[in-house]
Enzyme design. Structure first.
Site, PDB file in Angstrom:
ATOM      1  N   ASP A  78     -12.159  -7.395  -4.023  1.00  0.00           N
ATOM      2  CA  ASP A  78     -10.837  -7.820  -3.542  1.00  0.00           C
ATOM      3  C   ASP A  78     -10.351  -8.941  -4.451  1.00  0.00           C
ATOM      4  O   ASP A  78     -10.879 -10.058  -4.417  1.00  0.00           O
ATOM      5  CB  ASP A  78     -10.907  -8.292  -2.091  1.00  0.00           C
ATOM      6  CG  ASP A  78      -9.532  -8.397  -1.442  1.00  0.00           C
ATOM      7  OD1 ASP A  78      -8.541  -8.571  -2.181  1.00  0.00           O
ATOM      8  OD2 ASP A  78      -9.452  -8.304  -0.201  1.00  0.00           O
TER       9      ASP A  78
ATOM     10  N   THR B 115      -3.104 -10.921  11.719  1.00  0.00           N
ATOM     11  CA  THR B 115      -4.064 -10.521  10.708  1.00  0.00           C
ATOM     12  C   THR B 115      -5.458 -10.363  11.297  1.00  0.00           C
ATOM     13  O   THR B 115      -5.777 -10.959  12.334  1.00  0.00           O
ATOM     14  CB  THR B 115      -4.110 -11.553   9.557  1.00  0.00           C
ATOM     15  OG1 THR B 115      -4.930 -11.043   8.499  1.00  0.00           O
ATOM     16  CG2 THR B 115      -4.679 -12.878  10.026  1.00  0.00           C
TER      17      THR B 115
ATOM     18  N   ARG C  41      -7.308 -10.248  -4.488  1.00  0.00           N
ATOM     19  CA  ARG C  41      -6.108 -10.892  -3.964  1.00  0.00           C
ATOM     20  C   ARG C  41      -6.336 -12.370  -3.625  1.00  0.00           C
ATOM     21  O   ARG C  41      -7.441 -12.760  -3.248  1.00  0.00           O
ATOM     22  CB  ARG C  41      -5.630 -10.174  -2.702  1.00  0.00           C
ATOM     23  CG  ARG C  41      -5.203  -8.752  -2.913  1.00  0.00           C
ATOM     24  CD  ARG C  41      -4.913  -8.059  -1.606  1.00  0.00           C
ATOM     25  NE  ARG C  41      -6.104  -7.938  -0.759  1.00  0.00           N
ATOM     26  CZ  ARG C  41      -6.113  -7.443   0.467  1.00  0.00           C
ATOM     27  NH1 ARG C  41      -4.984  -7.022   1.014  1.00  0.00           N
ATOM     28  NH2 ARG C  41      -7.237  -7.360   1.160  1.00  0.00           N
TER      29      ARG C  41
ATOM     30  N   CYS D  80       0.871  -1.175   0.000  1.00  0.00           N
ATOM     31  CA  CYS D  80       0.000   0.000   0.000  1.00  0.00           C
ATOM     32  C   CYS D  80       0.908   1.225   0.000  1.00  0.00           C
ATOM     33  O   CYS D  80       1.458   1.587   1.044  1.00  0.00           O
ATOM     34  CB  CYS D  80      -0.924   0.005   1.219  1.00  0.00           C
ATOM     35  SG  CYS D  80      -1.889   1.537   1.392  1.00  0.00           S
TER      36      CYS D  80
ATOM     37  N   GLU E  75      -1.121  -4.024  -4.735  1.00  0.00           N
ATOM     38  CA  GLU E  75      -1.630  -2.674  -4.481  1.00  0.00           C
ATOM     39  C   GLU E  75      -3.116  -2.578  -4.825  1.00  0.00           C
ATOM     40  O   GLU E  75      -3.598  -3.170  -5.787  1.00  0.00           O
ATOM     41  CB  GLU E  75      -0.848  -1.671  -5.331  1.00  0.00           C
ATOM     42  CG  GLU E  75      -1.263  -0.228  -5.169  1.00  0.00           C
ATOM     43  CD  GLU E  75      -0.811   0.376  -3.857  1.00  0.00           C
ATOM     44  OE1 GLU E  75      -1.704   0.795  -3.076  1.00  0.00           O
ATOM     45  OE2 GLU E  75       0.408   0.437  -3.603  1.00  0.00           O
TER      46      GLU E  75
END
Length: 299
Positions: free
Chosen positions: A143, A166, A145, A70, A108
């Site tokens: 998302d 997390t 990812r 990020c 990112e």
């Protein structure tokens, strides 16, 4: 003792490949006045890959952070998301315990890229929608990812049990899918403004992140620590003043607050705070959704 590298089960790896080769990269890494050895392992995957940074000596039950890049938060210290503070807190805890793994993925904008992220911000700020809704309006997945490459890298490093830093249950599921036992440790980063608060709430509500609903508890805890430090210092100074009677009380109070703020921000105290974070991560009393959302299930 550091464990040897092996190969993850082929059924768990899919098409993502982790290159567990850190030969020749081990060197000393100094941060906040403390040095720790680090080794760099390159990760190849269809999503841009990334790197695993192996700090100190690792083994089962070591700390692990899987972090997506990020630019705004990590490098530019934006207050509008929790990415930078999460990364900093995770590395603090890894340094404080003497070893762990940071997996830094080139993902990112939740996998959509920096331009898509900027467009999402622009639409959100104009419309009042959260970034997940803005992504959907712009045609991006909320998302994109995946974490299979990160999970296979952890397996290749010889890890079979980890403590994963997390709030994202999808990361927990991905690591468990390769056969690694996971103990989830939350990263509670108090939002610094309304935008950050709204973003955390959107992650909790829309993506099932295991986050508190009531951040005032953690703000009060931070304030309490400062009060204790300040009160202790004032008590010591008052004892001296009672004997010497040469310092005005107004100057004493001002000096005390300046001292407390300096001490709390002193680089080396971040490791004390890191150990406090590790201890507090065992408690989930103020995470209402953690009692209804299992680590393996997203609403």
């Amino acid at each position: 003792m550091r464990l040897g590298w092996g190969s993850a089960p082929s059924s768990a790896l899919g098409t993502d490949i982790a290159t567990a080769s850190g030969s020749g990269t081990r060197h000393a890494f100094t941060r906040a006045g403390r040095a720790i050895p680090v080794e760099v392992v390159e990760i190849h995957s269809g999503e841009g890959g990334g790197h695993a940074l192996v700090f100190g000596t690792i083994g089962d039950d070591c700390l692990v952070r899987i972090h997506s890049r990020c630019l705004y938060g990590d490098a530019l210290s934006s207050d509008d998301c929790d990415c930078g503070p999460e990364l900093s807190a995770a590395v603090d805890m890894i340094q404080a315990t003497g070893g762990g793994v940071l997996i830094y993925l080139e993902q990112e904008g939740r996998g959509a890229g920096l331009v898509a992220k900027a467009r999402g911000y622009q639409l959100s700020q104009c419309s009042g929608r959260d970034t997940f809704a803005s992504y959907a309006m712009l045609g991006y997945p909320p998302d994109a990812r995946t974490y299979s490459a990160a999970a296979s890298t952890l397996w290749s490093l010889g890890l079979r049990r980890i403590r994963l830093l997390t709030n994202n249950p999808e990361k927990v599921s991905a690591v468990r899918a390769v056969g690694i036992e996971v103990e989830r440790l939350p990263l509670r980063i108090v939002p610094q403004n309304r935008a950050a608060h709204a973003y955390l709430e959107a992650k909790r509500r829309a993506r099932g992140h295991l986050l508190p609903q009531h951040w005032w508890v953690f703000r009060m805890a931070n304030a309490l620590v400062l009060v204790v430090i300040t009160t202790t210092f004032i008590g010591c100074c008052v004892s001296l003043v009672a004997v010497a009677e040469v310092v005005a009380i107004e100057r004493l109070v001002l000096l005390a607050f300046m001292w407390a703020a300096s001490l709390w921000g002193w680089p080396r105290t971040r490791f004390i705070r890191a150990r406090i974070r590790l201890l507090s991560s065992r408690f989930t009393f103020f995470e209402p959704n953690s009692t209804t959302v299992d680590d393996d299930i997203r609403p």
